[in-house]
Design a protein around this motif. Structure first.
Motif, short mmCIF file in Angstrom:
data_model
loop_
_atom_site.label_atom_id
_atom_site.label_comp_id
_atom_site.label_asym_id
_atom_site.label_seq_id
_atom_site.Cartn_x
_atom_site.Cartn_y
_atom_site.Cartn_z
N GLU A 5 0.82 -1.21 0.00
CA GLU A 5 0.00 0.00 0.00
C GLU A 5 0.86 1.26 0.00
OE1 GLU A 5 -2.21 -0.70 3.52
OE2 GLU A 5 -3.84 -1.76 2.49
N LEU A 6 1.91 1.25 0.81
CA LEU A 6 2.81 2.39 0.87
C LEU A 6 3.53 2.61 -0.46
CD1 LEU A 6 3.55 4.46 2.98
CD2 LEU A 6 5.47 3.02 3.64
N PHE A 7 3.93 1.51 -1.09
CA PHE A 7 4.59 1.60 -2.40
C PHE A 7 3.65 2.18 -3.45
CE2 PHE A 7 5.89 -0.33 -6.45
CZ PHE A 7 7.19 0.17 -6.53
N LEU A 8 2.40 1.74 -3.45
CA LEU A 8 1.42 2.25 -4.42
C LEU A 8 1.09 3.72 -4.15
CD1 LEU A 8 -0.96 -0.83 -4.78
CD2 LEU A 8 0.75 0.02 -6.41
N ILE A 9 1.04 4.11 -2.89
CA ILE A 9 0.81 5.52 -2.56
C ILE A 9 1.98 6.37 -3.06
CG2 ILE A 9 0.70 7.16 -0.63
CD1 ILE A 9 -1.02 5.06 0.84
N ALA A 10 3.20 5.89 -2.83
CA ALA A 10 4.38 6.63 -3.30
C ALA A 10 4.38 6.74 -4.82
CB ALA A 10 5.66 5.94 -2.82
N ILE A 14 4.25 10.15 -6.99
CA ILE A 14 5.33 10.45 -7.93
C ILE A 14 4.80 10.66 -9.35
CG2 ILE A 14 7.36 9.43 -9.06
CD1 ILE A 14 8.03 8.19 -6.32
N PHE A 15 3.84 9.83 -9.77
CA PHE A 15 3.32 9.96 -11.13
C PHE A 15 2.12 10.90 -11.22
CE2 PHE A 15 5.46 5.80 -11.67
CZ PHE A 15 6.31 6.18 -12.68
N GLY A 16 1.28 10.93 -10.20
CA GLY A 16 0.05 11.70 -10.27
C GLY A 16 0.21 13.19 -10.00
N LEU A 17 1.02 13.55 -9.02
CA LEU A 17 1.16 14.95 -8.66
C LEU A 17 1.74 15.81 -9.79
CD1 LEU A 17 0.70 16.97 -6.37
CD2 LEU A 17 3.03 16.48 -5.59
N PRO A 18 2.81 15.39 -10.44
CA PRO A 18 3.30 16.23 -11.56
C PRO A 18 2.29 16.35 -12.70
CG PRO A 18 4.97 14.63 -10.93
CD PRO A 18 3.72 14.29 -10.19
N TYR A 19 1.60 15.26 -12.99
CA TYR A 19 0.60 15.33 -14.07
C TYR A 19 -0.55 16.26 -13.69
CZ TYR A 19 -2.44 13.87 -17.84
OH TYR A 19 -3.25 13.86 -18.95
N ALA A 20 -0.98 16.18 -12.44
CA ALA A 20 -2.06 17.07 -11.99
C ALA A 20 -1.62 18.54 -12.04
CB ALA A 20 -2.49 16.69 -10.57
N ILE A 21 -0.40 18.80 -11.61
CA ILE A 21 0.12 20.18 -11.68
C ILE A 21 0.18 20.64 -13.13
CG2 ILE A 21 2.17 21.60 -11.31
CD1 ILE A 21 2.67 19.92 -8.77
N GLN A 67 14.32 2.42 -1.63
CA GLN A 67 15.09 1.37 -2.29
C GLN A 67 14.25 0.69 -3.38
OE1 GLN A 67 16.55 -1.60 0.40
NE2 GLN A 67 17.98 -2.43 -1.10
N ALA A 68 13.01 0.40 -3.09
CA ALA A 68 12.13 -0.22 -4.09
C ALA A 68 11.88 0.73 -5.26
CB ALA A 68 10.80 -0.62 -3.45
N LEU A 69 11.69 2.01 -4.98
CA LEU A 69 11.48 3.00 -6.05
C LEU A 69 12.74 3.16 -6.89
CD1 LEU A 69 9.44 5.63 -4.05
CD2 LEU A 69 8.58 4.17 -5.89
N ASN A 70 13.91 3.06 -6.27
CA ASN A 70 15.15 3.12 -7.05
C ASN A 70 15.26 1.94 -8.00
OD1 ASN A 70 16.22 5.51 -6.14
ND2 ASN A 70 17.30 4.57 -4.43
#
Length: 157
Positions: A5-10, A14-21, A67-70
């Protein structure tokens, strides 16, 4: 909250906020999406969000998640390079070989000049302090020589 859940939120941040902006802020006229993603990444990183709101930063971007996101990021870079290689037209490269050769020679020159002991012989016959080396105007020769630099063993360094 589980790691998944934490990974999906991150990922959503990471992908949603820049697109929304980018879409809601109508920044597509003066900043492409990639620029908005870079700036948002800087803002969401430990330098800004981690310094201003450390609790929020550490709640979402725990060391395990980073680490997982990297790992995901490295896969993205590998896919990007793979796709660029697939799209490479060798006939076009051969047609523009002068420009491509200039780029390759620049890379070679940077490799030769990357360490102090490599600066002394980027071409055959060049030595530290020689007239040819001093007149090149290259930034490779602008640095002072270390007292105990090992000699370059080959002309291409």
């Amino acid at each position: 909250m589980t790691d998944t859940e934490l990974f999906l939120i991150a990922l959503a941040i990471i992908f949603g906020l820049p697109y929304a902006i980018w879409r809601l802020g109508h920044t597509d006229y003066w900043a492409p999406l990639v620029v908005v993603r870079i700036i948002t990444g800087i803002v969401l990183g430990p330098g800004l969000l981690g310094a201003v709101f450390p609790a929020c930063y550490h709640a979402v971007f725990e060391p395990r998640m980073v680490q997982a996101l990297n790992g995901v990021a490295w896969w993205g870079v590998m896919l990007f390079v793979w796709i660029a290689g697939i799209e490479l037209d060798l006939k076009e490269v051969w047609r523009q070989r002068r420009e491509c050769g200039t780029t390759a020679r620049w890379r070679w020159a940077r490799r030769c000049c990357s360490a102090p002991w490599r600066r002394q012989a980027c071409w055959p016959g060049a030595a530290a302090g020689s007239a040819r080396a001093a007149t090149t105007g290259s930034s490779c020769w602008a640095w002072a020589w270390p007292a105990r630099s090992p000699p370059c063993r080959s002309w291409c360094c």
